[in-house]
Design a protein around this motif. Structure first.
Motif, PDB file in Angstrom:
ATOM      1  N   ILE A 122       1.061  -1.289   0.013  1.00 43.32           N
ATOM      2  CA  ILE A 122       0.045   0.206  -0.023  1.00 43.32           C
ATOM      3  C   ILE A 122       0.909   1.389   0.050  1.00 43.32           C
ATOM      4  N   VAL A 126       1.020   4.473  -2.632  1.00 41.30           N
ATOM      5  CA  VAL A 126       0.810   5.798  -2.401  1.00 41.30           C
ATOM      6  C   VAL A 126       2.321   6.661  -2.779  1.00 41.30           C
ATOM      7  N   LEU A 129       1.934   6.867  -6.656  1.00 46.07           N
ATOM      8  CA  LEU A 129       1.174   7.858  -7.129  1.00 46.07           C
ATOM      9  C   LEU A 129       1.755   9.388  -6.833  1.00 46.07           C
ATOM     10  N   TRP A 132       4.200   9.975  -9.441  1.00 40.80           N
ATOM     11  CA  TRP A 132       3.621  10.402 -10.630  1.00 40.80           C
ATOM     12  C   TRP A 132       2.957  11.964 -10.473  1.00 40.80           C
ATOM     13  N   ARG A 179      -2.135  -2.163 -17.080  1.00 37.12           N
ATOM     14  CA  ARG A 179      -1.859  -3.371 -16.407  1.00 37.12           C
ATOM     15  C   ARG A 179      -2.966  -3.728 -15.370  1.00 37.12           C
ATOM     16  N   ILE A 180      -3.311  -2.486 -14.527  1.00 45.16           N
ATOM     17  CA  ILE A 180      -4.311  -3.015 -13.667  1.00 45.16           C
ATOM     18  C   ILE A 180      -5.534  -3.149 -14.318  1.00 45.16           C
ATOM     19  N   MET A 181      -6.036  -2.638 -15.385  1.00 47.30           N
ATOM     20  CA  MET A 181      -7.341  -2.515 -16.105  1.00 47.30           C
ATOM     21  C   MET A 181      -7.427  -4.302 -16.569  1.00 47.30           C
ATOM     22  N   PHE A 182      -6.529  -4.348 -17.484  1.00 47.47           N
ATOM     23  CA  PHE A 182      -6.426  -5.649 -18.192  1.00 47.47           C
ATOM     24  C   PHE A 182      -5.431  -6.575 -17.865  1.00 47.47           C
ATOM     25  N   GLY A 183      -4.424  -6.385 -16.949  1.00 45.37           N
ATOM     26  CA  GLY A 183      -3.251  -7.249 -16.989  1.00 45.37           C
ATOM     27  C   GLY A 183      -2.496  -7.355 -17.771  1.00 45.37           C
TER      28      GLY A 183
ATOM     29  N   LEU B 160      -6.906   7.205  -0.812  1.00 49.66           N
ATOM     30  CA  LEU B 160      -6.014   6.663  -1.725  1.00 49.66           C
ATOM     31  C   LEU B 160      -5.632   5.380  -1.125  1.00 49.66           C
ATOM     32  N   ILE B 161      -5.205   5.421   0.074  1.00 48.57           N
ATOM     33  CA  ILE B 161      -4.742   4.026   0.756  1.00 48.57           C
ATOM     34  C   ILE B 161      -5.957   3.086   0.823  1.00 48.57           C
ATOM     35  N   LEU B 164      -6.139   1.677  -2.763  1.00 49.69           N
ATOM     36  CA  LEU B 164      -5.193   0.647  -2.723  1.00 49.69           C
ATOM     37  C   LEU B 164      -5.563  -0.682  -2.366  1.00 49.69           C
ATOM     38  N   ASP B 165      -5.777  -0.416  -1.164  1.00 50.29           N
ATOM     39  CA  ASP B 165      -6.197  -1.986  -0.646  1.00 50.29           C
ATOM     40  C   ASP B 165      -7.392  -2.550  -1.215  1.00 50.29           C
ATOM     41  N   ARG B 168      -5.804  -4.046  -4.389  1.00 47.16           N
ATOM     42  CA  ARG B 168      -4.956  -5.103  -4.154  1.00 47.16           C
ATOM     43  C   ARG B 168      -5.835  -6.301  -4.149  1.00 47.16           C
ATOM     44  N   LEU B 171      -7.648  -7.509  -7.127  1.00 47.40           N
ATOM     45  CA  LEU B 171      -6.600  -7.896  -8.181  1.00 47.40           C
ATOM     46  C   LEU B 171      -6.399  -9.509  -7.607  1.00 47.40           C
ATOM     47  N   SER B 176      -7.571  -9.063 -12.698  1.00 51.49           N
ATOM     48  CA  SER B 176      -7.367  -7.536 -13.390  1.00 51.49           C
ATOM     49  C   SER B 176      -8.827  -7.038 -13.089  1.00 51.49           C
ATOM     50  N   LEU B 177      -8.748  -5.667 -13.125  1.00 54.06           N
ATOM     51  CA  LEU B 177      -9.981  -4.954 -12.875  1.00 54.06           C
ATOM     52  C   LEU B 177     -10.975  -5.133 -13.806  1.00 54.06           C
ATOM     53  N   ALA B 178     -10.426  -5.387 -15.180  1.00 49.13           N
ATOM     54  CA  ALA B 178     -11.442  -5.867 -16.276  1.00 49.13           C
ATOM     55  C   ALA B 178     -12.376  -6.991 -16.019  1.00 49.13           C
ATOM     56  N   LEU B 181     -14.850  -6.199 -13.038  1.00 51.96           N
ATOM     57  CA  LEU B 181     -15.925  -5.450 -13.631  1.00 51.96           C
ATOM     58  C   LEU B 181     -16.979  -6.099 -14.608  1.00 51.96           C
ATOM     59  N   LEU B 183     -16.037  -7.587 -17.549  1.00 50.00           N
ATOM     60  CA  LEU B 183     -15.893  -7.264 -18.961  1.00 50.00           C
ATOM     61  C   LEU B 183     -15.499  -8.705 -19.679  1.00 50.00           C
ATOM     62  N   ILE B 208     -11.897   2.950  -9.830  1.00 52.64           N
ATOM     63  CA  ILE B 208     -11.393   3.143 -11.077  1.00 52.64           C
ATOM     64  C   ILE B 208     -11.627   4.863 -10.972  1.00 52.64           C
ATOM     65  N   PHE B 211      -9.915   6.724  -8.037  1.00 51.87           N
ATOM     66  CA  PHE B 211      -8.458   6.739  -8.185  1.00 51.87           C
ATOM     67  C   PHE B 211      -7.918   7.954  -8.970  1.00 51.87           C
ATOM     68  N   ILE B 214      -8.794  11.233  -7.536  1.00 54.19           N
ATOM     69  CA  ILE B 214      -7.836  11.694  -6.422  1.00 54.19           C
ATOM     70  C   ILE B 214      -6.544  11.907  -7.289  1.00 54.19           C
ATOM     71  N   ALA B 215      -6.183  11.443  -8.227  1.00 51.20           N
ATOM     72  CA  ALA B 215      -4.997  11.691  -9.075  1.00 51.20           C
ATOM     73  C   ALA B 215      -4.801  13.197  -9.510  1.00 51.20           C
TER      74      ALA B 215
END
Ligand code: HEM
Ligand SMILES: [Cu+2]
Lengths: 189, 493
Positions: A122, A126, A129, A132, A179-183, B160-161, B164-165, B168, B171, B176-178, B181, B183, B208, B211, B214-215
């Motif tokens: 975690i 943080v 991000l 970034w 990566r996160i969405m589709f691996g 954000l923390i 991320l949990d 994690r 995933l 994957s998030l797809a 979701l 998809l 999604i 995140f 917040i970015a």
């Protein structure tokens, strides 16, 4: 065994090449190569060196580096310091600042390589991000500021650096999303 | 893949983990409801001041308006996060420690924000629209504006923390998030699993968009801070506005998508019928990921330098926004309830009300997102009208309904008491009136964010004050119930 020695020598050679005047002056000629080539390469040398440290050294350091916190704090402090335009200027005009740079930036790399894997996932997220966001903020700042931040570099240099920072930040965001969405992994880390 | 999670099975926790988790969820709900109540008192005060029934200074009005805006958004975030976390942790392994961490970071941010407003005098609205925080003309100091933005930034880091949990954990189970979701099911790569948890789909969507929100917030807040202390740095105001509204709109919008999980999880319980996940459901949630992020330029329709394509996209998306999930959820809810012999408790009444409030609240929102109408209604009270409608009648009923479920209706099949019914109807009528009076005021070209109203407008504000008092009464009864009964209630199995 032979290969191992060879790699360490390679790192040392790379370091010396960077430090010797032709390369050093060439890279410091422009703000872009100074910040986006020289400093990152120095950090990468440190990172790879950190991986090559003897095991008993590593285990001794780990005692002081629970969960990687000490090392990360050190790395973040060094990183923040070298983000100040003033010290970058000083590194060009004064040799002892230059020396400090060539020592501390590789140390930052070593600290990162020893601490990052120990860090809580975690906390890694943080920091990623935040890193970034720093790219995007600095990029924006360099583009919009009316004045030069470094006495040694031209305003146009600063603008180009700003654009490059924004571009690399965006590229990073895209690879992350894929990566996160589709691996999908574009770069293996 | 964690060993505890099989196909669509549930995650096992130890008893002490479950106890601690329940306390944490209750803490979120109680904190959220109490803040809502206080902020509604602020709303009542503003209405009464506009209606000339009480007199407060103009600077105090704007401080109250600022704290009201930021407070209800914060309460909505923290309470809806409680709802979401309670259900999501059944399907993916979430950390109690992280959940609490976010809660305490949130409280820290709240203290900073309160200090900046009531000690520092900051009154530049919760939208901290650049360059207003920097040019208060003496109403507040640079420091106050900075502490406000730092407080918001810190709350963002806490969230954000937490996300991320969530990420994690999701995933770890879905890869994957797809896939989380749905998809892969939607596009035929995997057979549709009717038991695919809706809580996971909704949480992934919320994860999604928030995140990314917040970015954007992390960048824009720091740019604002730099400007506060280095006025020679003047970022592009249009870009700042885009980022701020992207951040703010996404965050508040996502609370309703986090809270609707309560509807998905509880209605099947009360009707005794399963609510199957199908392709239409998945498609709707996929679409909403983009819609929630793409509609914010409807706040910028009067900004001529905006590129035309962004405006057109925003108008088209705003038309469709909310509709997919709303239709899927509303229709699904009706099908579940129809002839199910459901017993109407406060929970089910509120959850059902939320479907209505959400559906009806979208209509004035869509109207205002049309350029021709926005030309007239922009910055009138129509705008508070539409969002009070679906926040008061859509979002809050979901949260309060869930609270009643936790407070005993879920377990002991408790029947509503007279005070609950009084609360429900006071709230219902008051909230409806509050929103309608705002809308009517907007239709009569009464501007929003004016501390002092012209004589012709005062009657509207007075009716609004009475309506507000009813909402406060209802919420007071709900909140008292939450404070006194919730802490001792057992976990509904
Ligand atoms: C008793 C209930 C409430 C009353 C009487 C009330 C009243 C008000 C008033 C008078 C304003 C300022 C309108 C103006 O621009 O002149 C306002 C703004 C606002 N309210 Fe409420 N409100 C209530 C509940 C809520 C709730 C529950 C939410 C959200 C969940 C909410 C969200 C907002 C927001 C976001 C603003 C905009 C603030 C700004 O313009 O910066 N309100 N409300
Ligand atoms: Cu909006």
């Amino acid at each position: 065994m032979i290969i191992k020695i060879k790699q360490e020598w390679l790192l040392l050679t790379a370091f010396v090449v960077l430090a010797l005047p032709p390369m050093q002056q060439f890279l410091e000629q422009s703000m872009v190569t100074h910040m986006l080539v020289q400093i990152p390469v120095l950090a990468i040398i440190g990172w790879m060196l950190g991986k090559k440290l003897p095991e008993n050294w590593k285990s001794k350091i780990t005692l002081w580096n629970r969960w990687g916190i000490t090392g990360m704090v050190l790395a973040v402090i060094i990183m923040t310091y070298w983000m100040l335009p003033r010290v970058l200027d000083a590194a060009i005009s004064e040799w002892h600042f230059e020396l400090v740079k060539f020592v501390t930036v590789p140390i930052m790399g070593i600290a990162l390589s020893l601490s990052w894997p120990l860090l809580n996932p975690i906390a890694q997220g943080v920091l990623k991000l935040e890193f970034w966001a720093t790219f995007m903020r600095l990029g924006w700042l360099y583009l919009d500021l009316p004045d030069r931040l470094c006495a040694n570099y031209l305003l146009s240099d600063q603008r180009i650096l700003g654009q490059l920072l924004l571009l690399s930040g965006s590229a990073w965001a895209i690879t992350w999303t894929l990566r996160i969405m589709f691996g999908i992994r574009i770069i293996k880390t | 893949m964690s060993g505890t999670a099989v196909a669509s099975g549930k995650v096992e926790y130890t008893d002490s983990e479950n106890r601690n988790a329940l306390i944490a969820v209750k803490a979120h709900l109680i904190a959220g409801l109490s803040v809502f109540l206080l902020m509604m008192l602020g709303g009542l005060t503003m209405r009464a001041a506009q209606g000339t029934w009480i007199e407060i200074g103009v600077d105090l009005f704007y401080q109250i308006m600022t704290v009201h805006g930021v407070g209800v958004v914060g309460a909505a975030v923290i309470a809806s996060t409680g709802v979401q976390w309670h259900f999501l942790r059944k399907y993916v392994r979430l950390s109690n420690a992280i959940f609490w961490t976010n809660f305490f970071i949130f409280l820290t941010g709240v203290v900073m924000i309160l200090g900046s407003i009531f000690l520092g005098g900051y009154g530049g609205a919760w939208t901290f629209l650049y360059p207003l925080p920097a040019i208060s003309m003496g109403a507040w100091s640079t420091g106050a504006a900075a502490v406000f933005q730092l407080g918001v930034l810190i709350i963002g880091v806490g969230l954000l923390i937490l996300y991320l949990d969530f990420g994690r954990a999701i995933l770890a189970r879905y890869g994957s998030l797809a896939r989380a979701l749905g998809l892969t099911m939607l596009f035929g790569k995997e057979p549709v699993d009717p038991a695919h948890p809706k809580a996971v789909v909704a949480s992934t969507m919320v994860l999604i968009v928030n995140f990314l929100g917040i970015a954007a917030g992390a960048v824009v807040l720091v740019m604002g801070l730099i400007n506060l202390y280095n006025p020679e740095f003047q970022p592009d105001a249009m870009l700042m506005k885009n980022l701020i509204y992207f951040f703010g709109h996404v965050i508040i919008n996502a609370t309703i998508y986090a809270s609707v999980i309560a509807v998905y999880e509880l209605l099947p319980r009360y009707t005794g019928r399963p609510w199957k996940t199908n392709k239409v459901f998945l498609a709707a949630w996929f679409a909403i990921v983009f819609m929630v992020m793409g509609v914010y330029p409807h706040h910028l329709l009067m900004d001529f330098p905006m590129p035309a394509w962004a405006m057109i996209a925003a108008q088209v998306l705003s038309f469709g926004s909310g509709i997919p999930v709303l239709v899927v959820t509303g229709y699904g809810a009706l099908m579940l309830v129809y002839r199910s012999g459901i017993k109407w408790s406060t929970t089910t009444k509120l959850l059902f009300l939320s479907m209505f409030g959400w559906a009806a609240g979208v209509i004035p929102a869509i109207l205002d997102a049309m350029v021709t109408i926005n030309r007239v209604f922009h910055n009138t009270l129509w705008v508070p009208g539409h969002f009070h409608f679906y926040l008061l009648l859509g979002l809050l009923p979901m949260i309060i309904g869930f609270t009643y479920y936790l407070a005993g209706e879920g377990d002991r099949n408790e029947q509503p008491k007279a005070t609950d019914s009084l609360g429900f109807y006071a709230y219902l009528i008051g909230a409806f009136m509050t929103s309608m009076v705002f809308l009517a005021s907007g239709a009569n070209s009464i501007p929003r964010r004016w501390a002092v109203h012209m004589e012709e407008w005062v009657t509207f504000a007075q009716v609004g004050t009475i309506a507000a008092a009813l909402v406060v009464l209802g919420t007071l009864l709900f909140t008292l119930r939450a404070i006194f009964i919730l802490p001792g209630a057992a976990n509904p199995r």
